[in-house]
Design a protein around this motif. Structure first.
Motif, mmCIF file in Angstrom:
data_model
loop_
_atom_site.group_PDB
_atom_site.id
_atom_site.type_symbol
_atom_site.label_atom_id
_atom_site.label_comp_id
_atom_site.label_asym_id
_atom_site.label_seq_id
_atom_site.Cartn_x
_atom_site.Cartn_y
_atom_site.Cartn_z
ATOM 1 N N MET A 1 0.826 -1.070 -0.074
ATOM 2 C CA MET A 1 0.029 -0.228 -0.008
ATOM 3 C C MET A 1 0.841 1.314 0.043
ATOM 4 S SD MET A 1 -2.811 1.129 2.686
ATOM 5 C CE MET A 1 -3.965 -0.261 2.072
ATOM 6 N N ARG A 2 0.666 2.227 -0.857
ATOM 7 C CA ARG A 2 1.395 3.365 -0.984
ATOM 8 C C ARG A 2 0.449 4.581 -0.771
ATOM 9 N NH1 ARG A 2 5.111 1.015 0.044
ATOM 10 N NH2 ARG A 2 6.891 0.034 -1.367
ATOM 11 N N ALA A 3 0.767 5.903 -0.096
ATOM 12 C CA ALA A 3 -0.131 6.827 -0.002
ATOM 13 C C ALA A 3 0.708 8.067 -0.055
ATOM 14 C CB ALA A 3 -1.193 6.807 1.095
ATOM 15 N N LYS A 4 -0.123 9.351 0.246
ATOM 16 C CA LYS A 4 0.752 10.642 0.317
ATOM 17 C C LYS A 4 -0.129 11.240 1.065
ATOM 18 C CE LYS A 4 -0.211 11.741 -4.405
ATOM 19 N NZ LYS A 4 0.255 11.923 -5.676
ATOM 20 N N ALA A 5 0.244 12.613 1.465
ATOM 21 C CA ALA A 5 -0.456 13.239 2.059
ATOM 22 C C ALA A 5 -1.633 13.839 1.389
ATOM 23 C CB ALA A 5 0.239 14.680 2.690
ATOM 24 N N GLY A 6 -2.729 14.078 1.611
ATOM 25 C CA GLY A 6 -4.037 14.551 1.039
ATOM 26 C C GLY A 6 -4.753 13.281 0.426
ATOM 27 N N ASP A 7 -4.428 12.010 0.611
ATOM 28 C CA ASP A 7 -5.063 10.738 0.149
ATOM 29 C C ASP A 7 -5.820 10.467 1.169
ATOM 30 O OD1 ASP A 7 -3.701 10.588 -2.287
ATOM 31 O OD2 ASP A 7 -2.396 8.877 -1.663
ATOM 32 N N ARG A 8 -6.964 9.711 0.863
ATOM 33 C CA ARG A 8 -8.151 9.536 2.006
ATOM 34 C C ARG A 8 -7.863 7.636 2.179
ATOM 35 N NH1 ARG A 8 -13.892 12.233 0.771
ATOM 36 N NH2 ARG A 8 -13.431 11.281 -1.441
ATOM 37 N N MET A 9 -7.927 7.408 3.345
ATOM 38 C CA MET A 9 -8.122 6.039 3.774
ATOM 39 C C MET A 9 -9.343 5.732 4.101
ATOM 40 S SD MET A 9 -5.023 4.540 4.182
ATOM 41 C CE MET A 9 -3.449 5.111 3.819
ATOM 42 N N VAL A 10 -10.031 4.688 3.529
ATOM 43 C CA VAL A 10 -11.234 4.119 3.901
ATOM 44 C C VAL A 10 -11.284 2.671 4.552
ATOM 45 C CG1 VAL A 10 -13.667 3.794 2.881
ATOM 46 C CG2 VAL A 10 -12.164 5.591 1.925
ATOM 47 N N THR A 11 -11.515 2.683 5.759
ATOM 48 C CA THR A 11 -11.460 1.317 6.477
ATOM 49 C C THR A 11 -12.991 0.866 6.392
ATOM 50 O OG1 THR A 11 -9.709 2.132 7.492
ATOM 51 C CG2 THR A 11 -10.896 0.149 8.652
ATOM 52 N N HIS A 12 -13.393 -0.222 5.859
ATOM 53 C CA HIS A 12 -14.645 -0.750 5.451
ATOM 54 C C HIS A 12 -15.084 -1.230 6.848
ATOM 55 C CE1 HIS A 12 -14.415 0.124 1.459
ATOM 56 N NE2 HIS A 12 -13.658 -0.672 1.233
ATOM 57 N N GLY A 13 -16.358 -1.232 7.390
ATOM 58 C CA GLY A 13 -16.980 -1.625 8.570
ATOM 59 C C GLY A 13 -16.907 -3.010 8.383
ATOM 60 N N ARG A 14 -16.633 -3.676 9.339
ATOM 61 C CA ARG A 14 -16.456 -5.234 9.371
ATOM 62 C C ARG A 14 -17.665 -5.999 9.883
ATOM 63 N NH1 ARG A 14 -10.818 -6.539 11.869
ATOM 64 N NH2 ARG A 14 -11.129 -8.582 11.207
ATOM 65 N N THR A 15 -18.675 -5.253 10.380
ATOM 66 C CA THR A 15 -19.839 -5.930 10.771
ATOM 67 C C THR A 15 -21.095 -5.255 10.238
ATOM 68 O OG1 THR A 15 -19.976 -4.739 12.695
ATOM 69 C CG2 THR A 15 -18.800 -6.758 12.901
ATOM 70 N N VAL A 16 -22.059 -6.036 10.050
ATOM 71 C CA VAL A 16 -23.267 -5.295 9.455
ATOM 72 C C VAL A 16 -23.920 -4.004 10.095
ATOM 73 C CG1 VAL A 16 -25.917 -5.722 8.947
ATOM 74 C CG2 VAL A 16 -24.142 -7.490 8.491
ATOM 75 N N GLY A 17 -24.162 -3.169 9.562
ATOM 76 C CA GLY A 17 -24.381 -1.800 10.292
ATOM 77 C C GLY A 17 -23.325 -0.933 10.594
ATOM 78 N N ARG A 18 -22.114 -1.288 10.627
ATOM 79 C CA ARG A 18 -21.002 -0.574 10.805
ATOM 80 C C ARG A 18 -20.657 0.318 9.946
ATOM 81 N NH1 ARG A 18 -16.936 -1.011 15.586
ATOM 82 N NH2 ARG A 18 -15.587 0.682 15.142
ATOM 83 N N GLU A 19 -20.516 1.713 10.139
ATOM 84 C CA GLU A 19 -20.062 2.415 8.676
ATOM 85 C C GLU A 19 -18.740 2.456 8.502
ATOM 86 O OE1 GLU A 19 -21.737 6.554 8.847
ATOM 87 O OE2 GLU A 19 -23.621 6.073 9.603
ATOM 88 N N ASP A 20 -18.300 2.758 7.265
ATOM 89 C CA ASP A 20 -16.827 2.797 6.878
ATOM 90 C C ASP A 20 -16.336 4.038 7.697
ATOM 91 O OD1 ASP A 20 -17.287 0.808 5.202
ATOM 92 O OD2 ASP A 20 -17.105 1.992 3.325
ATOM 93 N N ARG A 21 -15.114 4.047 7.885
ATOM 94 C CA ARG A 21 -14.282 5.089 8.631
ATOM 95 C C ARG A 21 -13.547 5.647 7.430
ATOM 96 N NH1 ARG A 21 -11.340 1.896 13.195
ATOM 97 N NH2 ARG A 21 -11.200 0.461 11.512
ATOM 98 N N VAL A 22 -13.670 6.992 7.445
ATOM 99 C CA VAL A 22 -12.863 7.948 6.338
ATOM 100 C C VAL A 22 -11.848 8.674 7.081
ATOM 101 C CG1 VAL A 22 -13.040 9.310 4.331
ATOM 102 C CG2 VAL A 22 -14.738 7.526 4.820
ATOM 103 N N SER A 23 -10.810 8.950 6.642
ATOM 104 C CA SER A 23 -9.839 9.723 7.394
ATOM 105 C C SER A 23 -8.897 10.021 6.165
ATOM 106 C CB SER A 23 -9.029 9.030 8.300
ATOM 107 O OG SER A 23 -8.186 7.816 8.226
ATOM 108 N N GLU A 24 -8.160 11.202 6.491
ATOM 109 C CA GLU A 24 -7.417 11.797 5.551
ATOM 110 C C GLU A 24 -5.894 11.881 5.916
ATOM 111 O OE1 GLU A 24 -6.143 16.035 3.303
ATOM 112 O OE2 GLU A 24 -7.824 16.024 4.703
ATOM 113 N N VAL A 25 -4.824 11.327 5.169
ATOM 114 C CA VAL A 25 -3.393 11.366 5.303
ATOM 115 C C VAL A 25 -2.921 12.505 5.376
ATOM 116 C CG1 VAL A 25 -1.306 10.409 4.554
ATOM 117 C CG2 VAL A 25 -3.302 8.957 4.008
ATOM 118 N N VAL A 26 -2.428 12.857 6.530
ATOM 119 C CA VAL A 26 -1.797 14.092 6.969
ATOM 120 C C VAL A 26 -0.156 14.161 6.894
ATOM 121 C CG1 VAL A 26 -3.893 15.231 8.096
ATOM 122 C CG2 VAL A 26 -2.085 14.027 9.379
#
Length: 66
Positions: A1-26
């Protein structure tokens, strides 16, 4: 996995009803875009993330309006 500042990380919810977590690489703490990353979540909280297989990178240039 490669990223740079300004990219977004989306961590998918692992259980039903759990929303994805979205964060920005700083800051990239690894070498050549590799993990770990300092990220900021939507509520402003910052943390260090070493993403697992349930996380994807949305590169800034791949996003609409980007």
């Amino acid at each position: 996995m490669r990223a740079k500042a300004g990219d977004r990380m989306v961590t998918h919810g692992r259980t039903v009803g759990r929303e994805d977590r979205v964060s920005e690489v700083v800051e990239v703490l690894g070498s050549d875009g590799a993990p770990p990353y300092r990220v900021r979540s939507r509520d402003g909280h910052e943390s260090v993330l070493s993403p697992g297989p349930d996380t994807v990178v949305e590169h800034r240039t791949e996003r609409r309006g980007g």
